[in-house]
Design a protein around this motif. Structure first.
Motif, short mmCIF file in Angstrom:
data_model
loop_
_atom_site.label_atom_id
_atom_site.label_comp_id
_atom_site.label_asym_id
_atom_site.label_seq_id
_atom_site.Cartn_x
_atom_site.Cartn_y
_atom_site.Cartn_z
N TYR A 12 -3.91 14.39 4.48
CA TYR A 12 -4.07 12.98 4.82
C TYR A 12 -3.20 12.68 6.05
O TYR A 12 -1.97 12.56 5.94
CB TYR A 12 -3.64 12.19 3.59
N SER A 33 -5.75 0.17 -3.32
CA SER A 33 -6.76 0.21 -2.26
C SER A 33 -8.10 0.72 -2.75
O SER A 33 -9.13 0.39 -2.18
CB SER A 33 -6.27 1.08 -1.09
N LYS A 34 -8.09 1.57 -3.77
CA LYS A 34 -9.36 2.12 -4.27
C LYS A 34 -9.89 1.31 -5.45
O LYS A 34 -11.09 1.28 -5.67
CB LYS A 34 -9.17 3.57 -4.73
N TYR A 93 -6.76 15.85 -1.29
CA TYR A 93 -7.36 15.21 -0.13
C TYR A 93 -7.43 16.24 0.99
O TYR A 93 -6.40 16.79 1.36
CB TYR A 93 -6.51 14.01 0.32
N ASP A 138 0.94 11.87 -4.51
CA ASP A 138 0.09 10.76 -4.07
C ASP A 138 -1.16 10.74 -4.95
O ASP A 138 -2.07 11.54 -4.78
CB ASP A 138 -0.25 10.97 -2.57
N ARG A 158 -3.71 -4.52 0.38
CA ARG A 158 -2.40 -3.98 0.74
C ARG A 158 -1.39 -4.07 -0.42
O ARG A 158 -0.30 -4.62 -0.30
CB ARG A 158 -1.80 -4.67 1.99
N GLY A 188 0.83 -1.20 0.00
CA GLY A 188 0.00 0.00 0.00
C GLY A 188 0.86 1.26 0.00
O GLY A 188 2.09 1.19 0.17
N SER A 189 0.20 2.41 -0.18
CA SER A 189 0.95 3.67 -0.18
C SER A 189 1.57 3.94 1.17
O SER A 189 2.56 4.66 1.28
CB SER A 189 0.02 4.85 -0.47
N GLN A 190 0.94 3.41 2.21
CA GLN A 190 1.43 3.74 3.55
C GLN A 190 2.86 3.28 3.75
O GLN A 190 3.68 3.99 4.34
CB GLN A 190 0.50 3.09 4.59
N THR A 248 -1.99 3.27 -5.55
CA THR A 248 -2.42 2.15 -4.71
C THR A 248 -3.54 1.34 -5.38
O THR A 248 -4.27 1.88 -6.22
CB THR A 248 -2.94 2.71 -3.36
C1 LIG Z 1 -4.52 10.52 0.24
C2 LIG Z 1 -4.47 9.02 0.30
N1 LIG Z 1 -3.35 8.39 -0.03
C3 LIG Z 1 -3.28 7.05 0.00
C4 LIG Z 1 -4.35 6.29 0.37
C5 LIG Z 1 -4.27 4.78 0.31
O1 LIG Z 1 -3.41 4.27 1.20
P1 LIG Z 1 -3.01 2.72 1.18
O2 LIG Z 1 -2.51 2.40 -0.20
O3 LIG Z 1 -1.95 2.64 2.21
O4 LIG Z 1 -4.22 1.93 1.52
C6 LIG Z 1 -5.52 6.89 0.75
C7 LIG Z 1 -6.66 6.07 1.22
O5 LIG Z 1 -7.58 6.52 1.83
C8 LIG Z 1 -5.60 8.29 0.69
O6 LIG Z 1 -6.72 8.92 1.01
#
Ligand SMILES: Cc1ncc(COP(=O)(O)O)c(C=O)c1O
Length: 491
Positions: free
Chosen positions: A219, A333-334, A273, A301, A341, A193-195, A331
């Motif tokens: 964020y 994630s969406k 965001y 991002d 992840r 994931g981006s995190q 990511t």
């Molecule tokens: C600004 C931003 N970056 C990244 C992500 C996604 O993070 P990850 O890939 O860690 O789930 C999100 C998800 O809500 C987000 O809002």
């Protein structure tokens, strides 16, 4: 300037890193009322002199308190006690250096801010802004690619090694980025994931000696990653078009003068965001020029690129990056679900090597069977098919949400909103306290978020904006959820 009564004896009695001892003592001083809410704290230099220590140690202590919500940093003005102080019990017991239930006294060298356990998905009406509708995901179809991954495994890839990612997935992601986002000639690293990407970048590029510039609203998981390396997160004013380049220039000069130069600018240019506005090309250009002149990296991002409805999404800043300073994050994630992840970074070779080396310390690599299944899913064209379907559905939900909000505007409950070209949420101005409405909503099984949750400097809130996600709910739930939210009898 205020002098705080902090005894050197209390600092030396504290077991743990010096900056934690100082942050602990400062917290005590705030609790004892030595400094009141909103009152200015001594500058890092003054407090360093008073305590005969290094200015960076004080800054690390201040950052710790910022992360915990005790103090805030105001651009060009210094550090102030926060207005809404966290109650003592809000500190996780584990962070208080007390003897734990097991009888062992943990000596933490880092305090990680408490993670909210408020799970948006547990609410009857979940208007969380970034939530995809996971029920739309083609699980049955995807299962066949998972099954393939196990039926015809690439044995060599299932071992250690290939830290940057499963090569067929890197190939698919590269092709997709070239075709759909005009991104070429970049090294790809697959991340958890981006995190994970944000955390690795903070460890590799940030320290207490520098700082990160971000949009004033943003964020929080990104700021927390940055702060974990002791850096300071600087809030750059934004308007209805996103970050204001002239404010960025001022902050760069200011941070240089403070001896804490800005090393990184963190941006969400396509769908800011949390406001969802798109940073226009002229601003992108201006920010890029400023960054180039000062040798500052940009983290772009691009978390929900595909979900753009009114026109083609602007190509990422990374697609026009002659000086190679943009680090591109995205990511799955969406486009799948957060629990997958899987994310990726696209950047230059030198940084990619450093990131890959760092990743080997964290977790060796991302789960290979999951990467393999996604690679097969992408190669078969099923990924883009699903993307088209989800985009169409979210487009309809955005339009439905607009109609609903127009209705509440005609009743005088909603004062204004801008129709976003894309994204998964609307930024809505209301005619009452956003904090109070949010509190009532949560008590009434509705999950929404309000302006101050996204602000770095919580004192800047107008207390009039809420964020309403539309992607994760069907039309009926949008309608009933908004009815319950805005119906004063119920909330
Ligand atoms: C600004 C931003 N970056 C990244 C992500 C996604 O993070 P990850 O890939 O860690 O789930 C999100 C998800 O809500 C987000 O809002």
């Amino acid at each position: 300037m205020k002098t705080l009564h902090i005894s050197n004896e209390s600092l030396s009695n504290f077991k743990g890193a010096k900056y934690l001892a100082i942050s602990h003592a400062l917290r005590q001083a705030i609790k004892q009322g030595q400094v009141k809410e909103n009152e200015q704290l001594p500058s890092a230099r003054e407090l360093a002199q008073q305590l005969s220590t290094n200015r960076h140690t004080i800054m690390a202590a201040y950052n710790e308190l910022i992360a915990q919500g005790w103090i805030i940093s105001k651009q060009r003005r210094g550090y102030f006690v926060a207005t809404n102080l966290p109650i003592n019990s809000s500190l996780p017991p584990a962070q208080q250096n007390r003897v734990s239930e097991s009888g062992f006294q943990w000596q933490f060298t880092k305090n990680v801010p408490r993670h909210s356990d408020q799970v948006a998905a547990n609410y009857r009406y979940n208007f969380a802004g970034g939530t995809p509708d996971i029920s739309l995901f083609p699980f049955h179809e995807f299962k066949s690619y998972v099954s393939d991954a196990f039926s015809r495994p690439q044995l060599a890839e299932l071992n250690y090694g290939n830290i940057a990612g499963f090569s067929p997935l890197i190939e698919q992601v590269s092709q997709y980025l070239r075709r759909a986002r005009s991104l070429t000639d970049r090294e790809i690293v697959i991340t958890n994931g981006s995190q994970e990407a944000l955390y690795m970048l903070s460890q590799l590029l940030l320290s207490p000696n520098n700082s990160v510039a971000t949009e004033a609203m943003g964020y929080a998981p990104a700021w927390r990653s940055f702060q974990s390396s002791g850096t300071t997160v600087i809030s750059i004013p934004q308007d209805e078009n996103g970050m204001i380049p002239s404010e960025l220039e001022k902050a760069i000069a200011n941070q240089l003068a403070l001896g804490q130069p800005i090393a990184v600018i963190y941006l969400t240019p396509l769908h800011q965001y949390p406001t969802t506005v798109t940073l226009p090309p002229s601003r992108r250009h201006a920010i890029y020029q400023v960054a180039s002149r000062h040798n500052i990296a940009i983290i772009e991002d691009d978390y929900d690129h595909e979900y753009h409805y009114s026109c083609q999404p602007l190509a990422p800043m990374a697609s026009d990056d002659p000086n190679g300073l943009v680090i591109y994050l995205s990511t799955f994630s969406k486009v799948m679900f957060p629990g997958a992840r899987i994310g990726f970074m696209a950047m230059d070779k030198q940084l990619a090597t450093a990131v890959t080396n760092y990743k080997s310390l964290l977790n060796h690599k991302v789960s290979v069977p999951m990467q393999d299944a996604i690679a097969r899913w992408m190669q078969a064209g099923a990924f883009e098919r699903y993307l088209r379907k989800a985009t169409k559905t979210y487009h309809q939900r955005r339009d439905f949400m607009i109609k609903q909000l127009e209705h509440y505007q005609s009743l005088g409950i909603v004062s204004a909103f801008t129709i976003p070209d894309g994204g998964m949420a609307m930024w809505v101005q209301i005619n009452q306290s956003a904090k109070a409405l949010t509190e009532r909503a949560l008590n009434n099984d509705i999950y929404i978020q309000q302006e101050s949750q996204f602000l770095i400097d919580k004192n800047q809130t107008s207390d009039r904006f809420i964020r309403l996600g539309f992607a994760g709910l069907g039309e009926q739930d949008i309608e009933l959820g908004l009815q319950r939210l805005f119906d004063q009898k119920n909330v």
